[in-house]
Design an enzyme around this catalytic site. Structure first.
Site, short mmCIF file in Angstrom:
data_model
loop_
_atom_site.label_atom_id
_atom_site.label_comp_id
_atom_site.label_asym_id
_atom_site.label_seq_id
_atom_site.Cartn_x
_atom_site.Cartn_y
_atom_site.Cartn_z
N ARG A 163 0.83 -1.22 0.00
CA ARG A 163 0.00 0.00 0.00
C ARG A 163 0.86 1.26 0.00
O ARG A 163 0.51 2.25 -0.64
CB ARG A 163 -0.96 -0.02 1.18
CG ARG A 163 -1.96 -1.17 1.02
CD ARG A 163 -3.31 -0.81 1.51
NE ARG A 163 -4.26 -1.83 1.16
CZ ARG A 163 -5.39 -2.04 1.81
NH1 ARG A 163 -5.68 -1.31 2.86
NH2 ARG A 163 -6.23 -2.96 1.42
N THR A 207 11.00 -12.56 11.89
CA THR A 207 11.28 -13.87 12.48
C THR A 207 10.84 -13.86 13.93
O THR A 207 10.98 -12.83 14.61
CB THR A 207 12.78 -14.26 12.40
OG1 THR A 207 13.03 -15.33 13.32
CG2 THR A 207 13.70 -13.11 12.78
N ILE A 208 10.37 -15.00 14.43
CA ILE A 208 9.97 -15.03 15.84
C ILE A 208 11.20 -14.99 16.76
O ILE A 208 11.09 -14.70 17.94
CB ILE A 208 9.12 -16.27 16.19
CG1 ILE A 208 9.90 -17.57 16.02
CG2 ILE A 208 7.83 -16.28 15.40
CD1 ILE A 208 9.27 -18.76 16.73
N ASP A 209 12.39 -15.31 16.21
CA ASP A 209 13.57 -15.50 17.06
C ASP A 209 14.12 -14.21 17.69
O ASP A 209 14.92 -14.27 18.61
CB ASP A 209 14.70 -16.15 16.25
CG ASP A 209 14.33 -17.55 15.79
OD1 ASP A 209 13.45 -18.17 16.42
OD2 ASP A 209 14.93 -18.02 14.81
N ASP A 221 18.30 -13.49 9.35
CA ASP A 221 19.70 -13.39 8.97
C ASP A 221 20.00 -13.95 7.56
O ASP A 221 20.65 -13.31 6.74
CB ASP A 221 20.44 -14.23 10.02
CG ASP A 221 21.87 -13.88 10.12
OD1 ASP A 221 22.14 -12.72 10.44
OD2 ASP A 221 22.70 -14.76 9.84
N GLY A 222 19.49 -15.17 7.29
CA GLY A 222 19.74 -15.82 6.00
C GLY A 222 19.13 -15.01 4.87
O GLY A 222 19.72 -14.90 3.77
N ARG A 253 -4.33 -2.93 -4.35
CA ARG A 253 -4.82 -2.61 -3.00
C ARG A 253 -5.64 -3.74 -2.40
O ARG A 253 -5.45 -4.13 -1.26
CB ARG A 253 -5.69 -1.35 -3.12
CG ARG A 253 -5.63 -0.46 -1.95
CD ARG A 253 -6.61 0.66 -2.02
NE ARG A 253 -7.23 0.77 -0.72
CZ ARG A 253 -6.61 1.28 0.34
NH1 ARG A 253 -5.40 1.73 0.24
NH2 ARG A 253 -7.21 1.30 1.52
N ASP A 258 -7.73 -7.76 4.05
CA ASP A 258 -8.09 -8.88 4.93
C ASP A 258 -6.94 -9.83 5.27
O ASP A 258 -7.18 -10.99 5.59
CB ASP A 258 -9.25 -9.72 4.32
CG ASP A 258 -10.48 -8.87 4.10
OD1 ASP A 258 -10.72 -7.98 4.94
OD2 ASP A 258 -11.16 -9.07 3.09
O1 F6P Z 1 13.87 -19.14 12.54
C1 F6P Z 1 12.65 -19.49 13.08
C2 F6P Z 1 12.68 -20.90 13.60
O2 F6P Z 1 11.37 -21.21 14.04
C3 F6P Z 1 13.69 -21.19 14.69
O3 F6P Z 1 13.26 -20.75 15.94
C4 F6P Z 1 13.83 -22.68 14.58
O4 F6P Z 1 15.10 -23.09 15.05
C5 F6P Z 1 13.69 -22.93 13.11
O5 F6P Z 1 13.01 -21.81 12.58
C6 F6P Z 1 12.94 -24.18 12.75
O6 F6P Z 1 12.99 -24.31 11.38
P1 F6P Z 1 12.04 -25.27 10.53
O7 F6P Z 1 10.68 -24.70 10.54
O8 F6P Z 1 12.67 -25.25 9.18
O9 F6P Z 1 12.07 -26.60 11.20
#
Ligand code: F6P
Length: 320
Positions: free
Chosen positions: A26, A126-128, A104-105, A55, A60
């Site tokens: 958007r 990322t959740i990390d 990171d990747g 748009r 949703d």
């Molecule tokens: O990078 C997010 C993550 O959930 C990490 O916490 C975990 O180590 C990894 O991915 C798990 O990867 P996959 O879903 O490929 O098993």
């Protein structure tokens, strides 16, 4: 300058990625740019799997977990020939810039394209919570919320049975999910990569609590890849009056409706990413620091360590 922007999500999915795609789309459309969604991260870039976004294509999706574009881990993207194929695919639709959302990747993939002259901006998804250049990543707060809800439930049953719950959470090489959830759930022990407190020390602490009869139950939260939570639970059963039980929360932590913090963060960062492209700034990643949206050179960010809040660990140690 007119732009044709591609947006992709890569690596492990995270709640709030959809909100990020929506914001990028958007914000770009409002500047008169064209936008393509790229399916399954760098895989879609290599295969030319693009979908034109308008748009309504992103209506949703704000409240939905996961990523509607799909995500993938694509190790072959390290190969220069593969990168050249991806660039050719971009040229077929006149795509001149990219917003990549991931960890990171994902940033490393972006850097290889930046070196080849492609205009790219990275967003931390990322959740990390392990991305450089930001205090928080998109998805972290939702995953933390999921963990807290789960551990609160474990506490109920644990307390009823004089048990010690050993909980393994995600985080890859970052202890934030474990440390923040340990604080939120009143855990007795946190085992995280940034500190050298491991199984032996955890066991000693639980045995001490048992000896002095402090509490009917106990909770240990450990970052994945550090200890065997089942083995530790067994030792606790054998060596104390607690019964040990291990729980690995697993991929449940990656799903769910994004919490407001993640929606707001994704929206602010998405708008900033497009603003950078509008200003011809390439090679940056966006982030949040002291509640300000900032950006810095991707490679400088990758080379730095993730911002680690050592004061939080001290607070936890005093309170636990
Ligand atoms: O990078 C997010 C993550 O959930 C990490 O916490 C975990 O180590 C990894 O991915 C798990 O990867 P996959 O879903 O490929 O098993």
């Amino acid at each position: 300058m007119s732009r044709v922007i591609g947006v992709l999500t890569s690596g492990g999915d995270a709640p709030g990625m959809n909100a990020a795609i929506r914001a990028v789309t958007r914000s770009a459309l409002s500047r008169g740019y064209e936008v393509y969604g790229i399916r399954d991260g760098y895989k879609g870039l290599i295969d030319g799997d693009f979908v034109k976004l308008d748009r309504t294509s992103v209506s949703d999706i704000l409240a939905r977990g996961g990523t509607f574009l799909g995500s993938a881990r694509v190790p072959e993207f390290k190969d220069e020939e593969v990168q050249n194929i991806a660039i050719k695919q971009m040229q077929t639709v006149g795509m001149d810039s990219l917003v990549v959302i991931g960890g990171d990747g994902t940033y490393r993939g972006a850097y290889s394209l930046i070196k080849k002259g492609i205009c790219v901006v990275g967003m931390p998804g990322t959740i990390d919570n392990d991305c450089p250049g930001t205090e928080y990543t998109i998805g972290f707060h939702t995953a933390l919320n999921t963990i807290v809800e789960a551990v609160d439930k474990l506490r109920d049953t644990s307390a009823s049975h004089h048990r010690c719950s050993v909980v393994e959470v995600m985080g890859n090489h970052c202890g934030d999910l474990a440390l923040y959830s340990a604080i939120c759930c009143g855990a007795e022990v946190a085992i995280i990569p940034e500190d050298d407190f491991r199984e032996e020390e955890a066991l000693a602490k639980i045995l001490h609590l048992d000896r002095v009869k402090k509490g009917r139950h106990a909770i240990i939260i450990a970052t994945e890849k550090l200890i065997d939570v089942y083995a530790l639970a067994d030792k606790i059963t054998k060596m104390s009056t607690f019964t040990g039980r291990a729980t690995v929360l697993g991929h449940i932590q990656r799903g769910g409706v994004p919490v407001p913090e993640d929606r707001v963060l994704a929206t602010r960062l998405g708008d900033k990413a497009v603003e950078l492209l509008a200003e011809n700034v390439s090679g940056h990643c966006v982030g949040i620091v002291n509640d300000k949206i900032v950006s810095e050179d991707i490679i400088e960010a990758i080379d730095k360590n993730k911002m680690y809040k050592s004061d939080l660990l001290k607070v936890f140690e005093r309170i636990a």
